[in-house]
Design an enzyme around this catalytic site. Structure first.
Site, short mmCIF file in Angstrom:
data_model
loop_
_atom_site.label_atom_id
_atom_site.label_comp_id
_atom_site.label_asym_id
_atom_site.label_seq_id
_atom_site.Cartn_x
_atom_site.Cartn_y
_atom_site.Cartn_z
N GLU A 52 2.94 -10.70 -1.76
CA GLU A 52 1.76 -11.39 -2.27
C GLU A 52 1.80 -12.90 -2.07
OE1 GLU A 52 1.85 -10.09 -6.38
OE2 GLU A 52 0.65 -8.36 -5.84
N LYS A 81 -1.30 -21.95 -2.88
CA LYS A 81 0.13 -22.08 -3.19
C LYS A 81 0.64 -23.39 -2.58
CE LYS A 81 4.51 -19.83 -1.95
NZ LYS A 81 5.12 -18.66 -1.27
N THR A 348 8.63 -15.15 3.49
CA THR A 348 8.57 -15.45 4.93
C THR A 348 8.19 -14.25 5.80
OG1 THR A 348 10.94 -15.12 4.81
CG2 THR A 348 10.18 -17.38 5.05
C1 LIG Z 1 9.84 -6.30 -2.89
C2 LIG Z 1 9.12 -6.91 -1.73
C3 LIG Z 1 8.44 -8.12 -1.88
C4 LIG Z 1 7.80 -8.71 -0.79
N1 LIG Z 1 7.20 -9.94 -0.94
C5 LIG Z 1 6.66 -10.55 0.14
C6 LIG Z 1 6.04 -11.82 0.03
O1 LIG Z 1 5.93 -12.41 -1.04
N2 LIG Z 1 5.53 -12.37 1.15
C7 LIG Z 1 5.59 -11.76 2.35
O2 LIG Z 1 5.13 -12.33 3.36
N3 LIG Z 1 6.11 -10.53 2.46
C8 LIG Z 1 6.66 -9.93 1.40
N4 LIG Z 1 7.19 -8.70 1.53
C9 LIG Z 1 7.12 -8.02 2.82
C10 LIG Z 1 5.74 -7.42 3.00
O3 LIG Z 1 5.48 -6.51 1.96
C11 LIG Z 1 5.64 -6.72 4.33
O4 LIG Z 1 6.15 -7.55 5.34
C12 LIG Z 1 4.21 -6.43 4.67
O5 LIG Z 1 3.60 -5.73 3.63
C13 LIG Z 1 4.10 -5.66 5.94
O6 LIG Z 1 4.57 -4.35 5.77
P1 LIG Z 1 4.45 -3.37 7.00
O7 LIG Z 1 3.05 -3.38 7.44
O8 LIG Z 1 5.50 -3.72 7.97
O9 LIG Z 1 4.86 -1.95 6.39
P2 LIG Z 1 4.06 -0.96 5.41
O10 LIG Z 1 3.17 -1.65 4.45
O11 LIG Z 1 5.13 -0.07 4.84
O12 LIG Z 1 3.14 -0.11 6.37
C14 LIG Z 1 3.65 0.94 7.17
C15 LIG Z 1 2.49 1.66 7.80
O13 LIG Z 1 3.01 2.61 8.73
C16 LIG Z 1 2.35 3.84 8.54
N5 LIG Z 1 3.25 4.90 9.01
C17 LIG Z 1 4.58 5.03 8.80
N6 LIG Z 1 5.04 6.14 9.40
C18 LIG Z 1 3.98 6.71 10.02
C19 LIG Z 1 3.80 7.88 10.78
N7 LIG Z 1 4.82 8.70 11.04
N8 LIG Z 1 2.57 8.19 11.24
C20 LIG Z 1 1.50 7.38 11.00
N9 LIG Z 1 1.62 6.24 10.26
C21 LIG Z 1 2.84 5.94 9.79
C22 LIG Z 1 2.07 3.89 7.04
O14 LIG Z 1 1.06 4.80 6.74
C23 LIG Z 1 1.61 2.44 6.83
O15 LIG Z 1 0.26 2.32 7.19
C24 LIG Z 1 7.82 -8.07 0.45
C25 LIG Z 1 8.46 -6.85 0.60
C26 LIG Z 1 9.12 -6.28 -0.46
C27 LIG Z 1 9.84 -4.96 -0.27
#
Ligand SMILES: Cc1cc2nc3c(=O)[nH]c(=O)nc-3n(C[C@H](O)[C@H](O)[C@H](O)COP(=O)(O)OP(=O)(O)OC[C@H]3O[C@@H](n4cnc5c(N)ncnc54)[C@H](O)[C@@H]3O)c2cc1C
Length: 509
Positions: A52, A81, A348
């Site tokens: 967030e 922020k 980050t």
């Molecule tokens: C505790 C915590 C706090 C955080 N705080 C921050 C913050 O303050 N600031 C910041 O910049 N980042 C933060 N992050 C990181 C941030 O949450 C992620 O970098 C961001 O949400 C991007 O996630 P993502 O899209 O890589 O993965 P996800 O949100 O997990 O998305 C994965 C996607 O892949 C799809 N998927 C997976 N497998 C398959 C499959 N087999 N077939 C089809 N679809 C599939 C899922 O459906 C989903 O749509 C934090 C993370 C954590 C764990």
């Protein structure tokens, strides 16, 4: 793969923030050339749904896809922020709290006396060495001001955002679809790899094959294409970043919102307090080697004051901390949690997402869709990951808490990189820190201001009793001048709530 300059098909697998950021940047870069961009996601798997806080780079992302703040901020319950306040990371008297501000143009006037004081104090003079006296954004965050001044005060200040990550993903998804990204909802069960080691198609659970020339792995911690299918090795950071879990829940927000994240050290990790227009986001990032999920939840409940309230439902998450050895392998690039994650202390992750996608697009464009830019791209992203890691590790190794084994083990951790070791040694031996960051060529990742704020903010100085007195009147006079300068500058900035209310009411500031 098709030949250079031909029509290209790009498949983004995953519809979290990383996937939709990638789809938007790619359709912006390549949509006009008729490239086909498809995003496949599984609603059954869902997104991680946290994250967030941002750095100032998110503003450049929004600008690069043609969005104004009024377009997206109200839709994502976003706030501004100006930096992060760190509470209780140090036990040094006078240094129990400090602020890490985002840079402002006017820092050019106030940071030189700060750096000079830091150095003098490190060399034994009793001068003011706390960062909070020297930065405009620190003052503005405390006084709940926005980063916007009237036209007669044309000095810029960098800022980031807080936002609801679920809403941001939905917003970016709608935008990408409007701009021509094809959206497929399906669960991918496997990928086919050709003889050259490239992925040729992903297969969904109905047996349909989705082919593409390039695959962007945004599958979160699963890293289905890069790590699972292509076997890309993962370099864990667990030796010097102990946290691997988090518990999160929201609480109601106060009437006035300060434009800052608060990061408070707790017994076995730290808690974030992130203000949105709709609620406060709370999360406790901890190490499961030192505390249990139940104990962490209890501690966060106590910290936030919600106690045993049954209507507050906590979510527990695991974190895999580290990075892949290579982010771009064959025709696959990992973006987001699938390429790696450094715990969220400096928020980050989306910055690294953005830099990865932009770097990948640039490398392909510059080499006419050849692989000539791949090694430099991988080296660059790795250097960025490692620089962020070191800055975050520094928060742990210089801590002076002794209340739990967790903090003691962090302070005694000697597995830090040579780069971080040299930065800390330069500081403690009283030498020029800016020069050292430049020597290592890491000043573009975290600038001298960030490192000075961190090390000074923890009070890493010789013991107060041993400091040599300075001409106190002159010193206090100069400090008072700086404070007054900052106070007067701040009078030009609008209150944070006024700006948010105007955005919510009229759709523009
Ligand atoms: C505790 C915590 C706090 C955080 N705080 C921050 C913050 O303050 N600031 C910041 O910049 N980042 C933060 N992050 C990181 C941030 O949450 C992620 O970098 C961001 O949400 C991007 O996630 P993502 O899209 O890589 O993965 P996800 O949100 O997990 O998305 C994965 C996607 O892949 C799809 N998927 C997976 N497998 C398959 C499959 N087999 N077939 C089809 N679809 C599939 C899922 O459906 C989903 O749509 C934090 C993370 C954590 C764990």
């Amino acid at each position: 793969m098709t030949a250079a300059n031909d029509h290209k098909r790009i498949l983004v697998l995953g519809g979290g923030t990383a996937g939709w950021m990638a789809a938007n940047l790619m359709v912006r870069a390549w949509g006009k050339r008729g490239f086909e961009i498809t995003l496949v996601e599984s609603p059954d798997i869902g997104i991680i749904g946290v994250g967030e806080g941002s750095t100032p780079m998110l503003k450049t992302f929004m600008t690069s896809i043609g969005l104004d703040e009024a377009d997206w901020m109200p839709a994502c319950n976003a706030t501004y922020k100006l930096g992060i306040r760190f509470d209780n990371w140090s036990t040094m008297p006078g240094f129990l709290r400090y602020f890490h501000p985002f840079p402002a143009q006017l820092d050019d006037l106030t940071s030189p006396p700060f750096y000079s004081n830091c150095r003098a104090r490190r060399n034994g003079l009793d001068v003011e060495g706390h960062p909070d006296h020297f930065f405009l954004n620190t003052y503005m965050a405390e006084h709940k001001l926005s980063p916007f001044a009237g036209e007669n005060f044309p000095f810029t200040t960098l800022y980031g955002y807080h936002f609801d990550s679920g809403l941001l993903g939905e917003f970016l998804g709608r935008l990408a679809r409007q701009r021509g990204v094809r959206h497929v909802q399906a669960r991918v069960t496997e990928a086919t790899v050709d003889r050259s080691g490239n992925i040729s198609a992903v297969i969904d659970d109905s047996g349909r094959a989705l082919e593409a020339d390039y695959f962007v792995d945004c599958t979160g911690f699963r890293s289905m294409l890069l790590q699972q299918t292509l076997g890309e090795p993962f370099v864990a950071f667990r030796d010097n970043l102990f946290n691997n879990a988090a518990v999160v829940f929201p609480t109601p927000r106060p009437a006035e919102i300060a434009p800052q994240t608060i990061s408070t050290a707790l017994q076995n990790g730290w808690a974030w307090t992130i203000p949105l227009t709709s609620r406060i986001g709370n999360g406790y990032v901890y190490s499961s080697a030192y505390t249990s999920a139940d104990a962490a939840e209890r501690e966060l409940r106590e910290f936030t004051g919600v106690g045993d309230a049954a209507d507050v439902e906590a979510r527990h998450l695991q974190m895999k901390v580290g990075r892949v050895a290579e982010h771009w392998k064959g025709n696959v690039v990992g973006v987001g949690l699938s390429q790696g994650f450094i715990e969220p202390l400096e928020a980050t992750a989306l910055l690294l997402v953005q830099l990865t996608i932009q770097g990948f697009i640039r490398a392909l464009d510059d080499d006419n869709f050849g692989t000539g830019g791949r090694d430099a791209f991988n080296d660059d992203i790795n250097a960025r990951f490692d620089a962020v890691r070191d800055y975050i590790v520094a928060h742990y190794v210089v801590n002076s808490r002794s209340d739990t084994e967790y903090w003691q083990d962090n302070a005694n951790n000697n597995k830090v990189s040579q780069s971080l070791f040299d930065v800390i040694s330069t500081w403690t031996s009283g030498q020029d820190l800016t020069e050292e960051l430049e020597r290592q060529q890491i000043e573009n990742f975290y600038p001298p201001m960030s490192w000075h704020c961190l090390l000074a903010g923890y009070g890493i100085y010789p013991a107060k009793a041993g400091l040599q007195a300075r001409d106190t009147r002159m010193h206090q006079g100069k400090l008072a001048e700086i404070r007054e300068f900052i106070r007067r500058c701040s009078l030009n900035y609008a209150p944070h709530m006024d700006v948010l209310d105007a955005q919510a009411g009229s759709g523009s500031v």
